[in-house]
Structure formats: C-alpha cells, structure tokens
Write an enzyme that holds these catalytic residues in place. Structure first.
Site, PDB file in Angstrom:
ATOM      1  N   HIS A 252       0.816  -1.221   0.000  1.00  0.00           N
ATOM      2  CA  HIS A 252       0.000   0.000   0.000  1.00  0.00           C
ATOM      3  C   HIS A 252       0.850   1.272   0.000  1.00  0.00           C
ATOM      4  O   HIS A 252       0.322   2.375  -0.189  1.00  0.00           O
ATOM      5  CB  HIS A 252      -0.965   0.009   1.192  1.00  0.00           C
ATOM      6  CG  HIS A 252      -0.298   0.261   2.511  1.00  0.00           C
ATOM      7  ND1 HIS A 252       0.138  -0.744   3.339  1.00  0.00           N
ATOM      8  CD2 HIS A 252       0.013   1.417   3.155  1.00  0.00           C
ATOM      9  CE1 HIS A 252       0.661  -0.233   4.438  1.00  0.00           C
ATOM     10  NE2 HIS A 252       0.601   1.090   4.343  1.00  0.00           N
ATOM     11  N   ASP A 282      -0.060  -7.554   1.304  1.00  0.00           N
ATOM     12  CA  ASP A 282       0.473  -6.214   1.554  1.00  0.00           C
ATOM     13  C   ASP A 282       1.999  -6.215   1.567  1.00  0.00           C
ATOM     14  O   ASP A 282       2.636  -5.498   2.349  1.00  0.00           O
ATOM     15  CB  ASP A 282      -0.083  -5.636   2.863  1.00  0.00           C
ATOM     16  CG  ASP A 282       0.083  -4.115   2.935  1.00  0.00           C
ATOM     17  OD1 ASP A 282       0.144  -3.480   1.860  1.00  0.00           O
ATOM     18  OD2 ASP A 282       0.169  -3.575   4.055  1.00  0.00           O
ATOM     19  N   SER A 358       5.035   2.339   7.729  1.00  0.00           N
ATOM     20  CA  SER A 358       4.709   1.183   6.886  1.00  0.00           C
ATOM     21  C   SER A 358       5.911   0.794   6.033  1.00  0.00           C
ATOM     22  O   SER A 358       6.514   1.630   5.359  1.00  0.00           O
ATOM     23  CB  SER A 358       3.520   1.512   5.976  1.00  0.00           C
ATOM     24  OG  SER A 358       2.342   1.658   6.741  1.00  0.00           O
TER      25      SER A 358
END
Length: 524
Positions: A252, A282, A358
C-alpha cells in the site's frame, strides 16, 4: 480748562471742532489707566454731536425735570416706572444724571457723574470692586514660590544623579553569572562495545545504530510530472535486503503505475523500479541502482517471545529514521488488513507504529528484523496496539516477487461478491434484491461477473448465489477461498452449487463448473 468752555468759543475757534461729547457717552477705548484722551481729537474722529434738547430722553416740558432712568435694574413698580422717594427726587447716594440746557446746550450735572465714576477707580486705573483680596494674592504668590522650589530641587537631583552614577554602578557591581552544570558522559560510554554484551545482545541504542542504515524512505508520486513538481502523494519506509538494491516494503506504500524515489539514511536519492507488489499480503519489492547499500539481517520470527524487547524503525510523518521501543505483546496473531480482508500472521507490539512507518522494520535486541511494520494493521481505536507481518510469512512472498514479479499459484474466479459474514452485509444483499431472504439461507451473493473469465460462460447470473464448492457449504469469503485453495489451483475446473431466490422466497438450485485463472496482477 473746563471741557465745557469749548461751547463758548467763537465760531472761528470752533470751526474745526465737533460738539461736546460727555465723558460717559464717549467710546470705551477713550478711557484708560492713564486718564482722559484728547477730547477735541476724539470728537473730530467720531463725528459725534449732542442730540437736540427736544429729542433727548431727559427733556421735560419745563426743561428742569429729572431724567428718566433707562437702566434696566429690575426694580420697577407696577406701572414699569423706577421707584422714587417721597419728593420725587433721585435716590440718595446716586449721582444725578446730566441734562442739557434748553437754550444754551449747557451740560448740567457732568461733574457729579464723573466724580461718582472716578470714585470706583483705584490709583492704577482699575476698578476697585475687581481688585483681588490680599489673602488670595498671598496664596497665589506662595503657590508660585513652591513650584519654583520644586523645580529647582528636581534639577539639582538630576544633576546629582548624573555626577554620582558611576559610583552607584560600582557599588552595585555586575550581576552574578548563571551557573549551569554540564558534563560529558564517562569516557568510553559511547563506544560500540557498551551497546553489546558477551552473548551478542544489543541495547536499544546499539540495535538502532546497527539497523538504521538499512532502513530507507520511499516517496510515491502519481507520475513523473508529479515528481518534477515535488508533490508526493505519500511516503513510507523500506528494508534493504541485499547489496543489489532490492528493498522490501508494504504494497500500500506504492502505486501500481506510479513513480517512486528512495532516499537512504545518508540523504542520497535513487529512482526505484517496482519489481512486484501483492495487495493480498500487503508485501512489495522495489529495486534501485546503487552501490554501498547496507542490507539488514533477517531473523526468525518464530523465536519471538512475549515480553521480549523490540524497537520499530521507520519514517513516520516524513521524519526520517525514527526509532520507537516496546515489547512483543503477542505472537501468531492472525490479522487481516483493512482493504482485502486476507489474514496474515503478525507480531503484536506496543511500539508506536504510525503512517510512514509502513514497510519499516521490527527489530529484536540482536539486531535482527523479525517483522515488517504496517500501519494498515494498526488499530485506530486503541493506543499501543500495533502489528508487524512476521518475517517468516513475508519471506516466501518476497522471494516470489523477486523471482516472478508476482506470487505464483494465485488464482482468480472472475467475480465480485458480498458475503454473509455480518448482519450489515446481509442487509446490503436484501437491499440489492429488494426483498428479504428466507431464514437459514446461506451463500455468497454475486455482484458482478467478469466477461473475460470462464465463469462468465456458465449459468451463474449476477444477483444469484454460490452456496457450495464441491459439496462444502460457503457463506463467507474465507470459506469460499479455503474450499477452493485446499483442493484446486490455477487452471483446474471447480464444481459449484448455485441458487436463485425470487421475491416470493422460492429458491432454485443449480450446478456449474468453472475454470480457475492464474492471477499475476498482484491486485486483490
């Protein structure tokens, strides 16, 4: 000489003179502190002439009567006349008003009027009634003297302060300096040997110093033009995997068709190429052409112990190389992302994980990466609740992406669906249908069928349900996926039971068979 003598002069003597003007009828500016001005000159300037006897306000039929009082002093009788005494004479103490002789224009009574006026004047020509009392004059003089004394004292004080200012400063002296106690760490306290014990275990600062050079910042742009205008649509973190420039991150963080730039810890930037991204897990991999990159050491996440100290390294809020610490709160957590719903094996930690973290690393005290942090797995409702995808689950995906650019063995059915995993989903299905479903009816509702897939050639229609795969009942996405993935792979034919429900609640079941298509898109 008497001023009245002017009227007895010969005509030749008075040819240039004006008639006599009484003092009380002269203009006010002719009388001053110095006395009477020259009568002849004033008469010549004013051109004043005495009024005829018959027209004066003082004349009476007999020519000798007293003049009327034309002063408005407020003492009048009932007929508007001035009061007089018993003999109709002028009141006592008041000067008699002058009158003119009827035949000779002789002014009578001017001496008496002038004497009364001069009695009210002081020796300096001012009205005695307007003079200031002696007591008030003394107070005024005293007040002026006090002001002068105060002004002199103020001036003397200022001069004294100026002369003695240096002595005052010397007595006061300079202010005391502010003492701040500052000292350095003991010698050798910052050496690397202090950050690692004999068993190879680091302190948090030692682990951070070891792993930070292996964590990079990733800028994501919509396209190249967006990059040239310096407007990224997002930032994230990445973990350097080897010297060849492969970097692991979250899917993402990247855009499938976007433009990406990697910035290393020393500030160098490189254009990044997307090798592969898998939205289902992911996980994604990018590559840069760079030399001298320091790869991170991957650990074994199965060895993580609850309570073990860990640190998270990333770039939250675009703040490079941020380190937060915590412990392993739990292991083997099956957590699904907020997008696909696919469950991944995760490590739970209380180390802060925020947007920008992230793709960063969860590191143990041996300097080993045991998880890939992801803000998509962070709870928005509770603080201190973060998750990292275990490195053991991420490694096979990373290897597949580097090798193929996608995760092999993935399949697609070619449908979009609503499942019955919640009351909200069931309500959505009934709104789509326009009527309530029969009780105890279960299945996955088909929203859309892709035309390019084999399932579009079957009897399955949009608005119908898949209720079973090869005899195994399904009503949720996970039940459908597990029933297929446990027996079938891409290219296999899959038998399924379907159902059509009408508005009367009648259910019509039918069977189909469709072929699974390999999914190389990485989208989920």
């Amino acid at each position: 000489m008497d001023e009245r003598d002017n009227i007895y002069r010969e005509p030749s003597e008075n040819a240039s003179q004006q008639p006599y003007t009484p003092q009380h009828e002269r203009p006010a500016d002719n009388i001053g502190a110095g006395g009477m001005q020259n009568t002849e000159q004033n008469n010549a300037n004013t051109g004043y002439a005495p009024p005829p006897p018959q027209n004066t306000a003082y004349s009476q039929p007999n020519g000798y009567s007293q003049p009327q009082n034309n002063y408005n002093n407020g003492y009048q009788n009932g007929y508007g006349q001035q009061p007089r005494n018993f003999y109709d004479q002028q009141p006592y103490g008041q000067p008699r008003r002058p009158v003119y002789d009827k035949f000779m224009y002789e002014p009578i009574g001017f001496e008496e009027l002038e004497r009364g006026q001069n009695n009210n004047l002081s020796s300096d020509g001012t009205d005695a009634s307007q003079r200031r009392p002696k007591g008030q004059s003394g107070v005024l003089i005293m007040f002026v003297i006090l002001i002068i004394i105060a002004a002199l004292m103020a001036v003397c004080g200022i001069i004294y302060d100026i002369i003695n200012s240096k002595n005052v400063v010397d007595k006061i002296g300079s202010p005391k300096p502010v003492i701040l106690y500052k000292e350095s760490k003991p010698e050798g306290a910052a050496s690397e040997e202090k950050f690692k014990d004999e068993n190879g275990k680091y302190t948090p600062e030692g682990a951070a110093a070891l792993v930070k050079p292996s964590i990079v910042k990733i800028y994501t742009y919509k396209d190249y033009s967006n990059f040239t205008s310096k407007h990224p649509i997002g930032t994230g973190s990445g973990i350097v995997l080897n010297e060849d420039g492969y970097i692991a991150t979250n899917a993402h963080v990247l855009e499938a068709d976007g433009y990406h730039v990697v910035e290393t810890v020393d500030g160098e930037t490189y254009t990044a190429k997307v090798i592969g991204r898998d939205s289902k897990t992911d996980i994604a991999v990018v590559k840069v052409e760079a030399d001298g990159l320091k790869p991170a050491t991957l650990g074994n996440s199965d060895e993580a112990v609850v309570g073990e100290q860990v640190i998270a390294i990333g770039n939250p809020a675009n703040l490079a190389s941020t380190v937060t610490d915590g412990i392993v709160s739990a292991v083997n957590r099956k957590i699904s992302s907020d997008s696909g719903g696919f469950e991944m094996d995760c490590i739970q930690t209380n180390a802060d994980i925020s947007p920008g973290n992230s793709g960063g690393a969860l590191v143990n005290m041996y300097g080993q990466v045991i998880g890939i942090t992801s803000s998509k797995y962070v709870s928005a409702e509770f603080e201190g609740l973060g998750f990292a995808i275990t490195i053991n689950e991420a490694t096979p995906v990373i290897e597949e992406l580097i090798k193929n650019g996608y995760v092999g063995g993935r399949f697609k059915i070619g449908i979009q669906l609503y499942d019955m995993s919640s009351e909200g989903n069931i309500k959505k299905i009934q709104e789509e249908l326009g009527f309530d479903l029969p009780e105890d009816f279960k299945g996955v509702y088909i929203i859309k069928i892709e035309k390019d897939y084999d399932i579009a050639n079957t009897d399955l229609k949009e608005g119908d349900f898949i209720t079973a795969i090869d005899g195994t009942n399904v009503s949720t996405y996970y039940e459908l996926y597990d029933a297929i993935s446990s027996k079938y792979k891409a290219g296999d034919k899959v038998p399924a039971t379907c159902a059509h429900v009408d508005k009367n609640g009648e259910i019509t079941y039918y069977d189909i068979e469709f072929k699974l298509v390999e999914d190389t898109s990485g989208n989920y």
